[in-house]
Write an enzyme that holds these catalytic residues in place. Structure first.
Site, mmCIF file in Angstrom:
data_model
loop_
_atom_site.group_PDB
_atom_site.id
_atom_site.type_symbol
_atom_site.label_atom_id
_atom_site.label_comp_id
_atom_site.label_asym_id
_atom_site.label_seq_id
_atom_site.Cartn_x
_atom_site.Cartn_y
_atom_site.Cartn_z
ATOM 1 N N CYS A 65 0.928 -1.018 0.290
ATOM 2 C CA CYS A 65 0.074 -0.075 0.084
ATOM 3 C C CYS A 65 0.819 1.853 -0.009
ATOM 4 O O CYS A 65 1.902 1.193 1.051
ATOM 5 C CB CYS A 65 -0.763 -0.037 1.529
ATOM 6 N N ARG A 68 0.112 5.085 2.897
ATOM 7 C CA ARG A 68 -0.066 4.259 5.022
ATOM 8 C C ARG A 68 0.214 5.261 5.273
ATOM 9 O O ARG A 68 0.453 5.467 6.674
ATOM 10 C CB ARG A 68 0.677 2.838 4.406
ATOM 11 N N TRP A 236 -9.305 5.472 -0.089
ATOM 12 C CA TRP A 236 -9.796 6.807 -1.826
ATOM 13 C C TRP A 236 -9.090 5.629 -2.662
ATOM 14 O O TRP A 236 -7.478 5.195 -2.401
ATOM 15 C CB TRP A 236 -9.832 8.134 -1.789
ATOM 16 N N GLU A 241 -4.749 3.740 -10.022
ATOM 17 C CA GLU A 241 -5.633 2.447 -10.398
ATOM 18 C C GLU A 241 -6.827 2.060 -12.034
ATOM 19 O O GLU A 241 -6.471 0.795 -11.496
ATOM 20 C CB GLU A 241 -6.236 2.114 -8.713
HETATM 21 N N1 ARG Z 1 -6.335 -1.491 -6.920
HETATM 22 C C1 ARG Z 1 -7.738 -1.950 -6.466
HETATM 23 C C2 ARG Z 1 -9.076 -1.166 -7.666
HETATM 24 O O1 ARG Z 1 -8.787 -0.390 -8.516
HETATM 25 C C3 ARG Z 1 -8.425 -1.143 -5.080
HETATM 26 C C4 ARG Z 1 -7.444 -1.585 -4.476
HETATM 27 C C5 ARG Z 1 -7.415 -0.520 -2.849
HETATM 28 N N2 ARG Z 1 -7.268 0.405 -3.307
HETATM 29 C C6 ARG Z 1 -7.105 1.925 -2.724
HETATM 30 N N3 ARG Z 1 -7.092 2.477 -2.984
HETATM 31 N N4 ARG Z 1 -7.612 2.028 -1.181
HETATM 32 O O2 ARG Z 1 -10.935 -2.341 -7.330
#
Ligand code: ARG
Length: 360
Positions: A65, A68, A236, A241
């Site tokens: 992560c 953090r 968030w 991602e």
């Molecule tokens: N990578 C995952 C997604 O695109 C989410 C993982 C957790 N990500 C976060 N920012 N807490 O759905």
């Protein structure tokens, strides 16, 4: 067996009570109490403050992560008294609503009771509480290919789908060996962001959207030797991602060819770097859309700076930072962040979150 649990409990309580600033008398009394409880019942129960420190430490120890820095701010919903599927469902609805907070996303974890044995384990089958379904058809997948197997399981349980590209999956809750129960999430609880681009007006024609809050719900939380098989948590999103993985991966929504052709890029040769150009604009669009909708999101440069601050803070506290480099580097322009240029020790400390076998 109980010996090992006692040892793990002691190590955790020592760390926890140091963090909470408790006296040695309090520490010794609590350790003695836990040892008795384990002897009599085979297990022990965390107090509310112990559990709260436990989830904070689990986040702090999450090697993959990049977010953090905020480990100490997580809100805990202690749902250990929830014992029926309906009570668990209501706690999940509350989690979604409180975490979403009309877009000003709050990091939250809801912890359900740990199992004394496998036959009473609480499991949430969903990978994330909010996630788009994926349907296999003769001309490829409709929706998110990542969800195909779970979507099949939902359909087998009697869920009726419209088979749309952005269709929210139901919650599936299972207690022990009882049949799993599914519930539709009420529409008004789910915040979604339509994706548009700050300059390209055609972008809206793609009809893309994504949900606001990523709430991982399949992992096991381990604190002081206690295994919490259901403990959904969220932060968030970081824009990449969604923009560089969920929308871009060939095994996911696979949108780079579509975006590149709208951009009139030369797709006859890799050397035009059409994939990279399309990728950047996808990420620009995701970040812009969340911002404009008032939904919390962080770009990968800022996330990396925040992670650097986390590393400095940890060092100042005398805690060596562990990390998984392959996950910490962002999927776009990794070498523009300091993370790329360092080595990380990928030792896993507990408390932490662990994968567990899928129940379906
Ligand atoms: N990578 C995952 C997604 O695109 C989410 C993982 C957790 N990500 C976060 N920012 N807490 O759905």
């Amino acid at each position: 067996m109980t010996h090992q649990l006692t040892a793990e409990a002691r190590a955790f309580i020592q760390e926890c009570y140091a963090f909470l600033g408790k006296t040695d008398t309090e520490l010794d009394a609590r350790i003695a109490e836990i040892a008795r409880e384990i002897e009599e019942t085979g297990s022990y129960e965390h107090t509310g403050e112990e559990l709260h420190y436990g989830v904070k430490a689990a986040w702090r120890n999450s090697n993959r992560c990049i977010g953090r820095l905020f480990w100490n701010t997580i809100h805990l919903f202690d749902a250990r008294s929830a014992s029926t599927e309906a009570e668990i469902r209501d706690a999940l609805f509350r989690h979604i609503e409180y975490a979403t907070n009309n877009g000003k996303i709050r990091p939250v974890i809801t912890v359900f009771r740990p199992a004394k044995n496998e036959s009473e384990q609480i499991r949430i089958w969903n990978h994330q509480l909010i996630r788009y379904a994926g349907f296999e058809t003769d001309d490829g997948v409709i929706g998110d290919p990542h969800s195909v197997r779970f979507t099949k399981a939902c359909l087998e349980l009697g869920w009726e789908a419209k088979r749309e590209p952005f269709e929210i999956l139901p919650l599936v809750i299972q207690i022990g060996n009882r049949p799993p129960v599914w519930y539709e999430i009420p529409k008004h609880l789910i915040l979604e962001v339509p994706i548009k681009h700050p300059e390209f007006t055609w972008f809206e024609e793609l009809s893309l959207k994504w949900y606001a809050v990523p709430i991982i719900s399949e992992m096991r939380l381990e604190v002081g030797g206690i295994h919490y098989s259901a403990a959904p948590f969220n932060g968030w999103y970081m824009e990449a991602e969604i923009g560089a993985r969920n929308f871009a991966d060939e095994g996911r929504f696979n949108l780079l060819p579509t975006v590149a052709s709208y951009m009139n890029l030369d797709m006859t040769t890799n050397a035009s770097l059409w994939k990279d150009k399309a990728l950047i604009e996808l990420n620009v669009a995701v970040h812009h859309s969340y911002k404009e909708a008032g939904v919390s999101i962080v770009d990968h440069h800022t996330a990396a700076q925040q992670f650097k601050l986390f590393e400095q803070q940890e060092q100042a506290c005398g805690r060596p930072v562990t990390g998984d480099w392959t996950w910490l580097i962002p999927p776009v322009s990794p070498a523009t962040t300091h993370i790329f240029h360092k080595l990380y020790d990928n030792t896993w400390h507990t408390p932490n979150f662990f994968y567990q076998e899928k129940p379906y």
